[in-house]
Design a protein around this motif. Structure first.
Motif, mmCIF file in Angstrom:
data_model
loop_
_atom_site.group_PDB
_atom_site.id
_atom_site.type_symbol
_atom_site.label_atom_id
_atom_site.label_comp_id
_atom_site.label_asym_id
_atom_site.label_seq_id
_atom_site.Cartn_x
_atom_site.Cartn_y
_atom_site.Cartn_z
ATOM 1 N N UNK A 587 -11.233 46.589 16.912
ATOM 2 C CA UNK A 587 -11.842 47.441 15.900
ATOM 3 C C UNK A 587 -13.281 47.015 15.624
ATOM 4 N N UNK A 588 -13.514 45.709 15.647
ATOM 5 C CA UNK A 588 -14.879 45.219 15.485
ATOM 6 C C UNK A 588 -15.748 45.683 16.649
ATOM 7 N N UNK A 593 -20.071 46.905 17.557
ATOM 8 C CA UNK A 593 -20.808 46.559 18.757
ATOM 9 C C UNK A 593 -21.056 47.746 19.686
ATOM 10 N N UNK A 594 -20.115 48.677 19.767
ATOM 11 C CA UNK A 594 -20.308 49.809 20.669
ATOM 12 C C UNK A 594 -21.153 50.910 20.045
ATOM 13 N N UNK A 600 -18.671 55.906 21.264
ATOM 14 C CA UNK A 600 -17.656 56.143 20.233
ATOM 15 C C UNK A 600 -16.277 56.094 20.864
ATOM 16 N N UNK A 601 -15.362 55.376 20.227
ATOM 17 C CA UNK A 601 -13.954 55.358 20.612
ATOM 18 C C UNK A 601 -13.170 55.994 19.467
ATOM 19 N N UNK A 602 -12.691 57.204 19.678
ATOM 20 C CA UNK A 602 -11.955 57.920 18.637
ATOM 21 C C UNK A 602 -10.461 57.829 18.915
ATOM 22 N N UNK A 617 -27.993 56.738 16.616
ATOM 23 C CA UNK A 617 -28.336 57.040 15.221
ATOM 24 C C UNK A 617 -27.283 57.930 14.581
ATOM 25 N N UNK A 618 -26.739 58.869 15.358
ATOM 26 C CA UNK A 618 -25.696 59.756 14.826
ATOM 27 C C UNK A 618 -24.418 58.984 14.531
ATOM 28 N N UNK A 619 -24.043 58.105 15.470
ATOM 29 C CA UNK A 619 -22.817 57.334 15.283
ATOM 30 C C UNK A 619 -22.941 56.369 14.112
ATOM 31 N N UNK A 620 -24.107 55.719 13.982
ATOM 32 C CA UNK A 620 -24.325 54.805 12.859
ATOM 33 C C UNK A 620 -24.255 55.552 11.536
#
Length: 783
Positions: A587-588, A593-594, A600-602, A617-620
């Motif tokens: 999860x970390x 880190x990714x 993204x891992x959904x 930037x979108x994922x953050x």
């Protein structure tokens, strides 16, 4: 789609047909000649208006080349720029009154009408109002003035600041250069300095233009706008411009007047029409602020005549010509350069809608006069205006956004998606709600292409596969129909979004029985269409957006490089035997880190993870928003829990009072009651009078309620004093080692502290969090 559905043909909104749809038929087979009016690169503040025009033109060009397969020759013009301020900067060593007083805001105004930094605020306001009125009356002059007005405002402010510095005795070279650096952004200031009489060398016009042009080109690359096939610059076509004007004179469509050359009105010309794009505007155009305000001599014969060549004023760049020293008129530049590269006819001419009249109408008139032909352009393509939050972009409205500013907030892909969601020839309203709503949802949907799909290895082609394939082919037809409907990008995006959603539904319903071949064919086609729109780069058939630009100007296919590793990580993370600490590390990896790498891992149903690539930037931003929502929920839950605890504490605190003592002092005022029964309920008042039946009934009810609270309180003490709760030794030393301790009782935390008592032994003091009195209990004895 059925066998009876006709093959759609490309039709575009042609402004020569008053914005009606016209079938597109190039003059020479699949070869298309296309000219686009480029920017006048006069400073670094390239705006969202520029982005709207050139990104949209880039989309249309890509559709023509990458989708319809036309061989497009795309030409773009960059306008001239003046330069002499570097010499002034070098020669200036301090700020003085001459540097300020030798500047004026509006070149071309008579001496008594020029704006000066030494005028009062009222005088400046009056003259600015006069210029604003002229701008409203004079559409052609407004085209040129609008480009410079931002810089002019900035210049006037700089002059005022310099004047204040001078009054304060601050005259350093640094202060002088601050003023000059601002003046470098103002296109008209070449005529405002003591050097203006020496500005005769046209080569000086290229120095500053090259600087701003390179910055503009960099902005276009950041927006993923393709370079033109040919880039033309006015200063490199001066001999051709003079020859062009001379031929129009010889053809009988122009006349010379005091060193300037003007067109003749085409009213009586049998083979020519003037103002083809906006015939209703015919006769409304004027040639500059001076003539519009009748402040200088009128040299034209008719209001419909416009300048092909202008006699240069002192301080303006000039070129020798048969009519004397002068410079090109505004409109002649495009005609000459387009004709030099594309010849006497072109298929498409494009630009912003604000250029339709007078610029594009005048272009056509003078070009058809030069070539002596009835049609110079076959299709005119005009992009719509850009509005910010419903209003036209303007610094006075505080909605002026530069390309650099918008790229700090959104990606080039998101900006392009915003334009694609609206018709190219319609007004675009760029808003926060558009970006956070439709654009984000669209990008999320198109991101959700299942890259990590696995199959049981069998070839499945059953009803679900047949339905999906039919949907695929129908989508391809509908997509083509949208492309043929004057490049209808909103409808085309809807087709892609619906197809991706439908495919994902199929994948989720089939599980391991998925047909990978069908899914991959659809995903590759969708990726190809996304790249066709310029939403990704590269020629690869890889699934997804495609390649992205890097800092060196090349392209990197992130999916091709990262996907094998990401699938391995996803498989490891999906393992059923993973321990809790390994899952925590996973999860970390996912959340910390990714995400900065754009990965993204959904988590999906069944414990598997969907691997997606998206802008970091979108994922953050999405991660932080998700965390903020979770923290808000947790805070609300904790607040409710704390409120419940306080209610319990209040109840316990209230229950500490023995009901037999509740009506006795000090719990009531001395002398209120005189006598009591065995339960502590008053019989008489302080004067010895018997308590009435109604009053006694009320007191009994209060006593009963307090008895229940006190009983609950005693039970709490019993639990707390039991050996299971606290086990204390009689001696003080042992008790001091055990205390303080914290006990949770009935959902409430109590602090239990040791204190000395009169008795031999250890006492206990309970502190109630949130307030309340301390209360003593007897310690539990060891058995």
């Amino acid at each position: 789609m059925s066998l009876q559905d006709p093959e759609p043909v490309l039709k575009i909104y042609n402004y020569l047909s008053f914005a009606s749809q016209t079938e597109f038929i190039p003059k020479s087979g699949r070869s298309v000649k296309w000219y686009n009016c480029g920017p006048t690169v006069y400073d670094a503040s390239h705006t969202m208006g520029h982005a709207r025009n050139y990104v949209t033109q880039d989309v249309l060009r890509r559709i023509m080349t990458d989708y319809f397969g036309y061989d497009v020759q795309f030409i773009i013009k960059r306008a001239r720029q003046n330069h002499l301020l570097e010499k002034l900067r070098t020669d200036t060593t301090s700020l003085d009154v001459n540097l300020i007083s030798h500047n004026e805001l509006a070149a071309g105004l008579p001496e008594n009408e020029r704006l000066s930094s030494t005028e009062t605020d009222q005088e400046l306001d009056e003259k600015c109002t006069q210029i604003a009125d002229l701008v409203q009356v004079n559409k052609e002059w407004r085209q040129e003035f609008d480009m410079n007005f931002t810089s002019a405002n900035r210049t006037l402010l700089a002059l005022r600041n310099a004047e204040n510095s001078l009054k304060a005795g601050v005259t350093s070279q640094e202060e002088a250069h601050k003023l000059i650096d601002v003046l470098m952004l103002c296109i008209s200031l070449i005529s405002l300095f003591q050097y203006k009489s020496t500005v005769t060398d046209p080569s000086l016009s290229r120095t500053l233009a090259s600087h701003w042009e390179s910055l503009f080109s960099e902005d276009m690359r950041r927006l993923h706008v393709r370079d033109p096939d040919t880039l033309t610059r006015v200063t490199e076509y001066m001999p051709e411009i003079i020859t062009f004007v001379d031929k129009i004179l010889n053809n009988g469509y122009a006349y010379e007047s005091e060193g300037s050359v003007y067109t003749k009105a085409f009213d009586d010309a049998p083979n020519h029409d003037y103002a083809k794009l906006e015939p209703w505007s015919k006769g409304k155009r004027y040639d500059g602020i001076a003539e519009a305000s009748t402040l200088t001599k009128f040299t034209r014969r008719s209001a419909s005549d416009f300048a092909l060549w202008k006699a240069s004023k002192p301080g303006e760049p000039s070129w020798e010509s048969p009519w004397g020293a002068g410079r090109p008129g505004w409109h002649i530049e495009c005609s000459v350069m387009a004709s030099a590269v594309l010849g006497e006819n072109m298929d498409i001419h494009s630009g912003g809608i604000d250029l339709a009249f007078p610029h594009h109408d005048n272009e056509m008139a003078q070009s058809e006069a030069y070539h002596d032909c009835p049609t110079w352009v076959n299709y005119f393509v005009h992009t719509g205006h850009l509005h910010i939050e419903g209003l036209k972009m303007s610094k006075s409205l505080k909605n002026f956004i530069t390309i650099d500013e918008i790229l700090q907030k959104y990606t080039a892909r998101q900006i392009r998606l915003a334009f694609l969601t609206q018709l190219w020839n319609a007004k675009v309203d760029f808003s926060e709600s558009l970006m956070s709503g439709e654009v984000r949802n669209l990008e999320t949907t198109l991101n959700a292409q299942n890259n990590g799909v696995t199959s049981d290895g069998y070839h499945h082609y059953e009803d679900l596969e047949k339905e999906l394939v039919a949907k695929f082919h129908q989508s391809q037809y509908t997509f083509r129909a949208a492309r043929c409907d004057s490049f209808n990008t909103p409808e085309a995006l809807d087709v892609l979004r619906d197809l991706v959603s439908r495919t994902n539904t199929y994948i989720n319903s089939r599980g391991k029985a998925v047909n990978l071949g069908v899914v991959q064919n659809i995903a590759r086609w969708v990726g190809k269409m996304l790249r066709m729109f310029g939403l990704g780069e590269g020629e690869s058939s890889e699934i997804g957006w495609g390649q992205e630009g890097n800092a060196e100007g090349g392209v990197v296919n992130r999916e091709e490089i990262l996907m094998p590793y990401l699938r391995t990580l996803s498989t490891f993370r999906d393992g059923d035997s993973a321990l809790k600490d390994i899952l925590a590390l996973c999860d970390k990896l996912r959340d910390e880190e990714l995400i900065p790498l754009g990965v993204a891992l959904d988590d999906q149903e069944g414990g598997k993870a969907l691997v997606k690539l998206a802008p970091p930037s979108d994922l953050l931003k999405a991660r932080d928003e998700k965390r903020a929502i979770a923290l808000a929920k947790q805070a609300k839950k904790e607040a409710a829990k704390e409120a419940e605890q306080l209610k319990r504490l209040e109840r316990l605190t209230k229950g500490k009072l023995d009901p037999r003592e509740m009506f006795r002092p000090p719990n009531v005022k001395e002398g209120v009651y005189g006598s009591y029964d065995e339960s502590g309920v008053p019989l008489t008042d302080g004067e010895g009078k018997e308590i009435s039946k109604s009053a006694r009934k009320k007191l009994l009810k209060e006593r009963e309620a307090q008895a229940k609270l006190h009983e609950e309180y005693l039970k709490t003490l019993a639990v707390l004093a039991s050996p299971r709760c606290l086990r204390l030794r009689r001696d003080k030393a042992a008790a001091s080692e055990l205390f303080p301790v914290v006990v949770k009782l009935c959902g409430v935390w109590f602090l239990v502290r040791r204190r000395d008592c009169e008795r031999d032994g250890a006492g206990v003091e309970l502190d109630l969090p949130g307030g309340g009195r301390d209360w003593d209990i007897e310690p539990a004895m060891l058995s």
